[in-house]
Design a protein around this motif. Structure first.
Motif, PDB file in Angstrom:
ATOM      1  N   UNK A   7       2.357   1.791  -3.427  1.00 45.49           N
ATOM      2  CA  UNK A   7       1.625   2.196  -4.506  1.00 45.49           C
ATOM      3  C   UNK A   7       0.954   3.643  -4.330  1.00 45.49           C
ATOM      4  N   UNK A   8       0.865   3.951  -3.170  1.00 45.82           N
ATOM      5  CA  UNK A   8       0.269   5.209  -2.706  1.00 45.82           C
ATOM      6  C   UNK A   8       1.303   6.308  -2.968  1.00 45.82           C
ATOM      7  N   UNK A   9       2.721   6.043  -2.756  1.00 47.87           N
ATOM      8  CA  UNK A   9       3.580   7.002  -3.182  1.00 47.87           C
ATOM      9  C   UNK A   9       3.567   7.137  -4.723  1.00 47.87           C
ATOM     10  N   UNK A  10       3.463   5.933  -5.451  1.00 49.33           N
ATOM     11  CA  UNK A  10       3.663   6.085  -6.859  1.00 49.33           C
ATOM     12  C   UNK A  10       2.378   6.829  -7.411  1.00 49.33           C
ATOM     13  N   UNK A  11       1.352   6.456  -6.828  1.00 47.24           N
ATOM     14  CA  UNK A  11      -0.087   7.544  -7.362  1.00 47.24           C
ATOM     15  C   UNK A  11       0.177   8.933  -6.917  1.00 47.24           C
ATOM     16  N   UNK A  12       0.821   9.220  -5.746  1.00 48.54           N
ATOM     17  CA  UNK A  12       0.783  10.640  -5.334  1.00 48.54           C
ATOM     18  C   UNK A  12       1.964  11.579  -6.473  1.00 48.54           C
ATOM     19  N   UNK A  13       3.046  10.497  -6.624  1.00 44.90           N
ATOM     20  CA  UNK A  13       3.995  11.190  -7.643  1.00 44.90           C
ATOM     21  C   UNK A  13       3.523  11.483  -8.857  1.00 44.90           C
ATOM     22  N   UNK A  14       2.439  10.542  -9.632  1.00 44.42           N
ATOM     23  CA  UNK A  14       1.925  10.539 -10.439  1.00 44.42           C
ATOM     24  C   UNK A  14       0.953  11.461 -10.632  1.00 44.42           C
ATOM     25  N   UNK A  15       0.248  11.713  -9.723  1.00 44.09           N
ATOM     26  CA  UNK A  15      -0.744  12.984  -9.466  1.00 44.09           C
ATOM     27  C   UNK A  15       0.122  14.243  -9.524  1.00 44.09           C
ATOM     28  N   UNK A  16       1.138  14.425  -8.639  1.00 41.34           N
ATOM     29  CA  UNK A  16       1.920  15.599  -8.606  1.00 41.34           C
ATOM     30  C   UNK A  16       2.787  15.863  -9.513  1.00 41.34           C
ATOM     31  N   UNK A  17       3.564  15.086 -10.115  1.00 40.29           N
ATOM     32  CA  UNK A  17       4.836  15.293 -11.085  1.00 40.29           C
ATOM     33  C   UNK A  17       4.400  14.689 -12.399  1.00 40.29           C
ATOM     34  N   UNK A  18       3.180  13.777 -12.543  1.00 43.01           N
ATOM     35  CA  UNK A  18       2.944  13.374 -13.929  1.00 43.01           C
ATOM     36  C   UNK A  18       3.997  12.543 -14.240  1.00 43.01           C
ATOM     37  N   UNK A  19       4.869  11.770 -13.491  1.00 41.77           N
ATOM     38  CA  UNK A  19       5.883  10.813 -13.875  1.00 41.77           C
ATOM     39  C   UNK A  19       5.795   9.631 -12.987  1.00 41.77           C
ATOM     40  N   UNK A  20       6.326   8.518 -13.348  1.00 42.34           N
ATOM     41  CA  UNK A  20       6.132   7.273 -12.597  1.00 42.34           C
ATOM     42  C   UNK A  20       7.217   7.246 -11.322  1.00 42.34           C
TER      43      UNK A  20
ATOM     44  N   UNK B   8       0.795  -1.149  -0.084  1.00 44.21           N
ATOM     45  CA  UNK B   8      -0.017  -0.024   0.134  1.00 44.21           C
ATOM     46  C   UNK B   8       0.657   1.516   0.001  1.00 44.21           C
ATOM     47  N   UNK B   9       1.890   1.338   0.829  1.00 46.48           N
ATOM     48  CA  UNK B   9       2.688   2.618   0.785  1.00 46.48           C
ATOM     49  C   UNK B   9       3.309   2.765  -0.452  1.00 46.48           C
TER      50      UNK B   9
ATOM     51  N   UNK C 200      14.922   6.581  -1.629  1.00 45.68           N
ATOM     52  CA  UNK C 200      14.279   7.408  -0.624  1.00 45.68           C
ATOM     53  C   UNK C 200      12.761   6.843  -0.359  1.00 45.68           C
ATOM     54  N   UNK C 201      12.031   6.396  -1.284  1.00 41.84           N
ATOM     55  CA  UNK C 201      10.707   5.641  -1.160  1.00 41.84           C
ATOM     56  C   UNK C 201      10.832   4.490  -0.153  1.00 41.84           C
ATOM     57  N   UNK C 202      11.898   3.893  -0.063  1.00 43.43           N
ATOM     58  CA  UNK C 202      12.039   2.576   0.719  1.00 43.43           C
ATOM     59  C   UNK C 202      12.197   3.116   2.285  1.00 43.43           C
ATOM     60  N   UNK C 203      13.104   4.226   2.401  1.00 44.60           N
ATOM     61  CA  UNK C 203      13.359   4.996   3.658  1.00 44.60           C
ATOM     62  C   UNK C 203      12.243   5.192   4.055  1.00 44.60           C
ATOM     63  N   UNK C 204      11.126   6.010   3.410  1.00 41.31           N
ATOM     64  CA  UNK C 204       9.963   6.541   3.840  1.00 41.31           C
ATOM     65  C   UNK C 204       9.071   5.366   4.519  1.00 41.31           C
ATOM     66  N   UNK C 205       9.151   3.988   3.591  1.00 41.56           N
ATOM     67  CA  UNK C 205       8.336   3.082   4.041  1.00 41.56           C
ATOM     68  C   UNK C 205       8.774   2.459   5.287  1.00 41.56           C
ATOM     69  N   UNK C 206      10.185   2.403   5.419  1.00 41.01           N
ATOM     70  CA  UNK C 206      10.674   1.580   6.779  1.00 41.01           C
ATOM     71  C   UNK C 206      10.429   2.743   7.921  1.00 41.01           C
TER      72      UNK C 206
END
Length: 470
Positions: A36-49, A33-34, A56-62
């Motif tokens: 996928x939610x990071x991927x969705x937020x980046x796509x909505x904000x920056x229009x990029x995968x 979930x974390x 860094x995403x894995x640091x946030x997840x941990x």
């Protein structure tokens, strides 16, 4: 009704293993979930995968998972400070959002990596909060639906069997228990509608044809050859057959000593922590490595605590006390003084939760377990381990040996600074509490593994950080 109760009475033969794995399944769901939610937020904000090789995403997840663990979000049944799991998740995620936002701002990392922008991270935490809450609600409803189908067949109707059955129904009122007494036992009046007496073991053939969540053999029953074959056929159909100690060990992670017998202990597996075993030698090496690291880490804290104790009340900083160690051999354990001087001039007493003998600083030292840190020296000396049964005072040992069966088994291993009983059982100061704690100590000794030690270490961290020391 609690989720733990469903663990104790599964709905079918596979459910016990599934429910035991529920925290792991929730953890995997949170990781998925974390990300996928990071991927969705980046796509909505920056229009990029999302760049999956970016660390860094894995640091946030941990960091988020660590916060959820501390909030005990992987046991949805529990209530902490009046908060159920969904409320704890919301509070926890708000706290982690503030913490990581401050970390991003102070480090300036957002200038170089868009994924760390607060406009990406904060929406992802918001979406994930909804995901995590829904995940737990679905898990609880799923387990409840299976608990409605729970049916146990109990063989034997001794006092221990009836007490166990009543306890099981208190934990899970949805379950159905059927009791078959031994041939020489009289009819029993059972008050609960879902705990029914249906005859004796001569009727086993009839009942063995039905579908059961499990069969519990509650005593040393002399089964006939045909009855043993009926039980074997049930096993081959996938219906688990347990002894009463096995049930406690499998579902409650403890071994009540009143239920144990020499024969069961002699033939059951486990007990791999005995002297001479490789696991004990490895445990000693790990203890030395970790204790040296811990000593360097907490050295400033030790000095600060010593100063605070001096300022708070007259008396020495350290307090030593005789305890029973390996094989019952006495040794002196060292602690930060948490009581007023001469607190035990009238003799040894069990400490209580609001003990008037405890100083103001001592209260916090006990709550956070900092008073135990000088026992680092005992570990270095080889008298203790980092993890094991807590050493008891010889004055209390005399009473406990007389009152509690198999009490001395706990001294077949080195005592520890923390242990399974300390993270699983609340504060206690009586023979009854000592009996309950021993049941967890026996489970630890019998089922020792490096993974169990690791679980105790993580649980200890949570106990300390949440102020549940005792």
């Amino acid at each position: 009704m609690t989720l733990t109760s469903y663990v104790s009475s599964p709905a079918n033969t596979r459910l016990p293993n599934i429910i035991r794995s529920l925290p792991i399944l929730l953890l995997l769901g949170d990781i998925f979930g974390l990300l996928i939610c990071l991927a969705i937020a980046q796509w909505l904000r920056l229009d990029q995968p999302l760049h999956w090789l970016n660390p860094l995403p894995y640091g946030f997840v941990c960091m988020t998972l660590a916060a959820l663990y501390l909030a005990d979000a992987y046991h949805p049944d529990r209530q902490i400070a009046g908060l159920r799991a969904p409320a704890r998740i919301i509070v926890c995620n708000i706290a982690i959002a503030f913490f990581i936002s401050a970390l991003i701002y102070l480090s300036g990392i957002g200038k170089h990596n868009p994924i760390s922008w607060r406009s990406v991270f904060l929406p992802s935490i918001g979406i994930f909060t909804i995901w995590a809450v829904i995940l737990r609600v679905v898990a609880v409803k799923w387990v409840r639906s299976h608990a409605l189908k729970s049916r146990w067949l109990i063989l034997g109707a001794e006092d221990n069997a009836i007490k166990f059955a009543q306890k099981l129904l208190v934990l899970n009122p949805l379950g159905k228990l059927t009791v078959l007494a031994e041939e020489n036992q009289t009819t029993i009046d059972l008050p609960k509608s879902n705990l029914s007496y249906q005859g004796n073991l001569s009727d086993l053939l009839q009942w063995s044809q039905e579908s059961w969540s499990g069969v519990i053999v509650t005593a040393q029953i002399n089964f006939s050859k045909s009855q043993a074959q009926q039980l074997m056929q049930m096993r081959l159909r996938g219906i688990p057959v347990y002894t009463l100690p096995d049930v406690y060990q499998t579902f409650w992670y403890k071994l009540p000593s009143l239920l144990l017998q020499d024969k069961w202990l002699a033939f059951s597996d486990g007990f791999n922590l005995m002297p001479g075993y490789f696991s004990m030698k490895l445990k000693r090496v790990v203890d030395l490595i970790l204790i040296l690291f811990l000593l360097v880490l907490v050295a400033p804290l030790l000095l600060l605590v010593a100063l605070l104790i001096r300022l708070d009340s007259p008396g020495p900083v350290l307090y030593s006390q005789q305890r029973s160690g390996l094989y019952g051999k006495p040794f002196r354990v060292y602690k930060f003084r948490s009581m007023y001087q001469d607190a035990e001039k009238s003799g040894a007493q069990w400490a209580s939760q609001r003990d008037p003998r405890i100083t103001r600083i001592g209260y916090w030292l006990r709550l956070l377990r900092i008073d135990e840190l000088p026992q680092i020296w005992n570990v270095l000396q080889g008298e203790m381990s980092l993890i094991g049964p807590r050493p008891e005072r010889p004055e209390f040992d005399v009473k406990l040996k007389e009152a509690i069966p198999y009490y001395e088994v706990r001294y077949l291993v080195k005592p520890g600074i923390t242990g399974w009983a300390q993270v699983m059982y609340p504060y206690g100061a009586s023979i009854e509490d000592a009996y309950e704690k021993l049941s967890y100590d026996l489970y630890y000794i019998k089922n020792y593994s490096i993974w169990l030690d690791l679980a105790i270490a993580f649980k200890t961290i949570r106990v300390v950080l949440l102020g549940k020391g005792r």
